[in-house]
Design an enzyme around this catalytic site. Structure first.
Site, PDB file in Angstrom:
ATOM      1  N   GLY A  10       0.832  -1.208   0.000  1.00 37.65           N
ATOM      2  CA  GLY A  10       0.000   0.000   0.000  1.00 37.65           C
ATOM      3  C   GLY A  10       0.865   1.256   0.000  1.00 37.65           C
ATOM      4  O   GLY A  10       2.102   1.179  -0.048  1.00 37.65           O
ATOM      5  N   ASP A  43      -4.140 -12.004   4.590  1.00 37.50           N
ATOM      6  CA  ASP A  43      -5.371 -11.241   4.702  1.00 37.50           C
ATOM      7  C   ASP A  43      -5.678 -11.139   6.197  1.00 37.50           C
ATOM      8  O   ASP A  43      -5.899 -12.167   6.858  1.00 37.50           O
ATOM      9  CB  ASP A  43      -6.489 -11.994   3.952  1.00 37.50           C
ATOM     10  CG  ASP A  43      -7.802 -11.218   3.954  1.00 37.50           C
ATOM     11  OD1 ASP A  43      -8.049 -10.460   4.903  1.00 37.50           O
ATOM     12  OD2 ASP A  43      -8.574 -11.395   3.004  1.00 37.50           O
ATOM     13  N   ILE A  44      -5.694  -9.912   6.714  1.00 37.87           N
ATOM     14  CA  ILE A  44      -5.832  -9.767   8.174  1.00 37.87           C
ATOM     15  C   ILE A  44      -7.221 -10.146   8.678  1.00 37.87           C
ATOM     16  O   ILE A  44      -7.440 -10.236   9.884  1.00 37.87           O
ATOM     17  CB  ILE A  44      -5.431  -8.351   8.667  1.00 37.87           C
ATOM     18  CG1 ILE A  44      -6.330  -7.262   8.055  1.00 37.87           C
ATOM     19  CG2 ILE A  44      -3.963  -8.069   8.379  1.00 37.87           C
ATOM     20  CD1 ILE A  44      -6.163  -5.894   8.729  1.00 37.87           C
ATOM     21  N   THR A  69      -9.317   1.597   2.751  1.00 38.67           N
ATOM     22  CA  THR A  69      -9.101   3.040   2.914  1.00 38.67           C
ATOM     23  C   THR A  69      -9.931   3.901   1.949  1.00 38.67           C
ATOM     24  O   THR A  69      -9.739   5.114   1.908  1.00 38.67           O
ATOM     25  CB  THR A  69      -7.603   3.377   2.726  1.00 38.67           C
ATOM     26  OG1 THR A  69      -7.199   2.938   1.416  1.00 38.67           O
ATOM     27  CG2 THR A  69      -6.752   2.699   3.772  1.00 38.67           C
ATOM     28  N   THR A 108      -6.667   7.119  12.088  1.00 38.41           N
ATOM     29  CA  THR A 108      -6.966   8.299  11.272  1.00 38.41           C
ATOM     30  C   THR A 108      -7.618   9.448  12.038  1.00 38.41           C
ATOM     31  O   THR A 108      -8.266   9.229  13.071  1.00 38.41           O
ATOM     32  CB  THR A 108      -7.934   7.859  10.142  1.00 38.41           C
ATOM     33  OG1 THR A 108      -8.448   8.995   9.476  1.00 38.41           O
ATOM     34  CG2 THR A 108      -9.113   7.064  10.684  1.00 38.41           C
ATOM     35  N   TYR A 132     -16.169   4.777   7.493  1.00 36.95           N
ATOM     36  CA  TYR A 132     -14.713   4.599   7.574  1.00 36.95           C
ATOM     37  C   TYR A 132     -14.220   4.984   8.980  1.00 36.95           C
ATOM     38  O   TYR A 132     -13.518   4.209   9.632  1.00 36.95           O
ATOM     39  CB  TYR A 132     -14.027   5.454   6.504  1.00 36.95           C
ATOM     40  CG  TYR A 132     -12.514   5.491   6.604  1.00 36.95           C
ATOM     41  CD1 TYR A 132     -11.752   4.363   6.312  1.00 36.95           C
ATOM     42  CD2 TYR A 132     -11.844   6.653   6.995  1.00 36.95           C
ATOM     43  CE1 TYR A 132     -10.356   4.392   6.409  1.00 36.95           C
ATOM     44  CE2 TYR A 132     -10.458   6.696   7.091  1.00 36.95           C
ATOM     45  CZ  TYR A 132      -9.725   5.567   6.793  1.00 36.95           C
ATOM     46  OH  TYR A 132      -8.348   5.600   6.895  1.00 36.95           O
ATOM     47  N   LYS A 136     -12.640   2.464  11.787  1.00 36.75           N
ATOM     48  CA  LYS A 136     -11.272   2.667  12.294  1.00 36.75           C
ATOM     49  C   LYS A 136     -11.299   2.843  13.818  1.00 36.75           C
ATOM     50  O   LYS A 136     -10.418   2.355  14.526  1.00 36.75           O
ATOM     51  CB  LYS A 136     -10.617   3.889  11.638  1.00 36.75           C
ATOM     52  CG  LYS A 136     -10.320   3.750  10.150  1.00 36.75           C
ATOM     53  CD  LYS A 136      -9.255   2.717   9.819  1.00 36.75           C
ATOM     54  CE  LYS A 136      -7.871   3.079  10.265  1.00 36.75           C
ATOM     55  NZ  LYS A 136      -6.867   2.070   9.831  1.00 36.75           N
TER      56      LYS A 136
HETATM   57  N1  NAP Z   1      -4.507   7.467   3.015  1.00 37.98           N
HETATM   58  C1  NAP Z   1      -4.733   8.371   3.961  1.00 37.98           C
HETATM   59  O1  NAP Z   1      -4.866   9.568   3.696  1.00 37.98           O
HETATM   60  C2  NAP Z   1      -4.803   7.948   5.416  1.00 37.98           C
HETATM   61  C3  NAP Z   1      -5.109   8.918   6.380  1.00 37.98           C
HETATM   62  C4  NAP Z   1      -5.153   8.539   7.725  1.00 37.98           C
HETATM   63  C5  NAP Z   1      -4.898   7.248   8.100  1.00 37.98           C
HETATM   64  N2  NAP Z   1      -4.618   6.322   7.143  1.00 37.98           N
HETATM   65  C6  NAP Z   1      -4.370   4.940   7.587  1.00 37.98           C
HETATM   66  O2  NAP Z   1      -3.038   4.600   7.275  1.00 37.98           O
HETATM   67  C7  NAP Z   1      -2.946   3.221   6.908  1.00 37.98           C
HETATM   68  C8  NAP Z   1      -2.282   3.113   5.552  1.00 37.98           C
HETATM   69  O3  NAP Z   1      -3.033   3.830   4.595  1.00 37.98           O
HETATM   70  P1  NAP Z   1      -2.670   3.815   3.035  1.00 37.98           P
HETATM   71  O4  NAP Z   1      -3.216   5.064   2.457  1.00 37.98           O
HETATM   72  O5  NAP Z   1      -1.232   3.458   2.854  1.00 37.98           O
HETATM   73  O6  NAP Z   1      -3.608   2.618   2.555  1.00 37.98           O
HETATM   74  P2  NAP Z   1      -3.574   1.828   1.169  1.00 37.98           P
HETATM   75  O7  NAP Z   1      -2.677   2.498   0.187  1.00 37.98           O
HETATM   76  O8  NAP Z   1      -4.996   1.586   0.797  1.00 37.98           O
HETATM   77  O9  NAP Z   1      -2.881   0.464   1.596  1.00 37.98           O
HETATM   78  C9  NAP Z   1      -3.530  -0.483   2.367  1.00 37.98           C
HETATM   79  C10 NAP Z   1      -3.018  -1.842   1.955  1.00 37.98           C
HETATM   80  O10 NAP Z   1      -3.745  -2.827   2.698  1.00 37.98           O
HETATM   81  C11 NAP Z   1      -4.170  -3.836   1.788  1.00 37.98           C
HETATM   82  N3  NAP Z   1      -5.335  -4.531   2.304  1.00 37.98           N
HETATM   83  C12 NAP Z   1      -6.644  -4.278   2.078  1.00 37.98           C
HETATM   84  N4  NAP Z   1      -7.406  -5.184   2.715  1.00 37.98           N
HETATM   85  C13 NAP Z   1      -6.551  -6.022   3.354  1.00 37.98           C
HETATM   86  C14 NAP Z   1      -6.724  -7.168   4.151  1.00 37.98           C
HETATM   87  N5  NAP Z   1      -7.941  -7.656   4.419  1.00 37.98           N
HETATM   88  N6  NAP Z   1      -5.628  -7.799   4.647  1.00 37.98           N
HETATM   89  C15 NAP Z   1      -4.384  -7.333   4.364  1.00 37.98           C
HETATM   90  N7  NAP Z   1      -4.156  -6.252   3.594  1.00 37.98           N
HETATM   91  C16 NAP Z   1      -5.227  -5.609   3.097  1.00 37.98           C
HETATM   92  C17 NAP Z   1      -4.443  -3.078   0.496  1.00 37.98           C
HETATM   93  O11 NAP Z   1      -4.484  -3.960  -0.601  1.00 37.98           O
HETATM   94  P3  NAP Z   1      -5.391  -3.531  -1.876  1.00 37.98           P
HETATM   95  O12 NAP Z   1      -4.856  -2.240  -2.369  1.00 37.98           O
HETATM   96  O13 NAP Z   1      -5.173  -4.675  -2.834  1.00 37.98           O
HETATM   97  O14 NAP Z   1      -6.795  -3.416  -1.367  1.00 37.98           O
HETATM   98  C18 NAP Z   1      -3.239  -2.144   0.466  1.00 37.98           C
HETATM   99  O15 NAP Z   1      -2.108  -2.758  -0.095  1.00 37.98           O
HETATM  100  C19 NAP Z   1      -4.389   2.690   6.972  1.00 37.98           C
HETATM  101  O16 NAP Z   1      -4.598   2.111   8.230  1.00 37.98           O
HETATM  102  C20 NAP Z   1      -5.243   3.935   6.863  1.00 37.98           C
HETATM  103  O17 NAP Z   1      -6.495   3.758   7.491  1.00 37.98           O
HETATM  104  C21 NAP Z   1      -4.557   6.636   5.812  1.00 37.98           C
END
Ligand code: NAP
Length: 287
Positions: A10, A43-44, A69, A108, A132, A136
């Site tokens: 991710g 897969d978590i 996300t 988040t 969402y 979370k």
């Molecule tokens: N993006 C933001 O702006 C933001 C802001 C605040 C907090 N966060 C938090 O920061 C963390 C990382 O965010 P990110 O933006 O890097 O997210 P991301 O790019 O969507 O990456 C998440 C990864 O988790 C994988 N995933 C999805 N379902 C899963 C499962 N059941 N088991 C294992 N892996 C799984 C996804 O695979 P697929 O892509 O194949 O689905 C992806 O590779 C998350 O906890 C998010 O809630 C993000």
């Protein structure tokens, strides 16, 4: 240290993997649901597999960057949102409890309603507005209920080289459009996954526990963020500020969910670069 990362392909997970691999003293175990070889797929939401995987790999630290996300997607796919963002965290916490592994989890600003009018501290009361945010928050609750010691990192507005981010959205739109309308009533800190990954590594090495807000220094509205991107990158486009109500997205967003990093600075001596500096650096590299 042996560090297992979930969601390692991710946006955050991929940069964190690079940072951990770059440190000779750490060993990395990357896992995700796709892209990696079969033996690294985790897969978590699969309770038994999570247990077995952690018992077999014996990491000292698990960092959960996995998540569902897609904020608007969560409104439609409620079950999936809670399955990944809540039950997935529960599975990891139970497996870590069993194997005495330290769990670092990412959450988040969307757990807050954004109505406080000033930056949120770690112990402010959550009140999520969206599915969402609720999913979370439930993940956070499981973490706190199951484990005595953990590290919970809340962050926001992530920008990284892998995955969809606001900078690329703006740059793509500039190519096709003459006018851009961007909301000017949502405030936050653009946070670069390289900076955040470095901070996560530092926090792990320093033995941080509890909740920390980790974002780049300073904050802005999405409109101001877009203005800065265009100022630094060029592009002939009329930028118009609009109200969130004008775009009618499925998930409500908190208006002012800026996260205070005072605790991070005071307890850990960590301050991330100003978002404008990290944006400059991001834009200076080939994409
Ligand atoms: N993006 C933001 O702006 C933001 C802001 C605040 C907090 N966060 C938090 O920061 C963390 C990382 O965010 P990110 O933006 O890097 O997210 P991301 O790019 O969507 O990456 C998440 C990864 O988790 C994988 N995933 C999805 N379902 C899963 C499962 N059941 N088991 C294992 N892996 C799984 C996804 O695979 P697929 O892509 O194949 O689905 C992806 O590779 C998350 O906890 C998010 O809630 C993000």
């Amino acid at each position: 240290m042996r560090v297992l990362i979930t969601g390692a392909r991710g946006m955050l997970g991929s940069d964190l993997s690079l940072i951990i691999v770059g440190e000779k003293k750490h060993q990395l175990v990357e896992t995700d649901i796709a892209e990696l070889p079969e033996s690294s797929r985790l897969d978590i939401t699969w309770k038994e597999k999570v247990n077995d995987f952690i018992a077999r790999e014996k990491p000292e630290v698990v960092v959960n960057t996995a998540g569902y996300t897609d904020v608007d997607g969560c409104e439609k796919n409620v079950e999936l949102a809670f399955s990944v963002n809540s039950e997935g965290v529960k599975n990891l916490a139970l497996a870590c409890l069993k194997s005495q592994t330290f769990l670092v989890h990412l959450s988040t600003d969307y757990i807050f309603d954004g109505r406080k009018g000033m930056p949120y501290c770690e112990d402010d009361l959550p009140n999520p507005l969206s599915i969402y945010g609720r999913s979370k928050l439930q993940g956070e609750v499981y973490l706190e209920q199951i484990l005595d010691h953990y590290l919970l990192i809340r962050t926001q507005w992530l920008c990284g080289r892998r995955g969809k981010n606001f900078i690329e959205t703006i740059l793509n739109q500039v190519r096709d459009k003459k006018e851009l309308r961007v909301v000017d009533d949502q405030w936050g800190s653009p946070t670069f996954t390289r900076d955040l990954s470095w901070a996560i590594k530092e926090l792990i090495e320093k033995g941080a526990k509890g909740i920390y807000h980790v974002v780049n220094y300073g904050y802005c509205s999405w409109f101001q963020f877009a203005q800065k991107i265009l100022e630094l990158n060029g592009g002939q486009v009329d930028l118009t500020p609009i109200r969130s109500a004008e775009i009618n997205r499925p998930a409500p967003r908190p208006p002012f969910s800026v996260l205070s990093t005072e605790k991070l600075k005071k307890n850990m001596g960590i301050v991330l670069p100003a978002w404008q500096d990290s944006l400059k650096e991001y834009l200076s590299k080939e994409r």
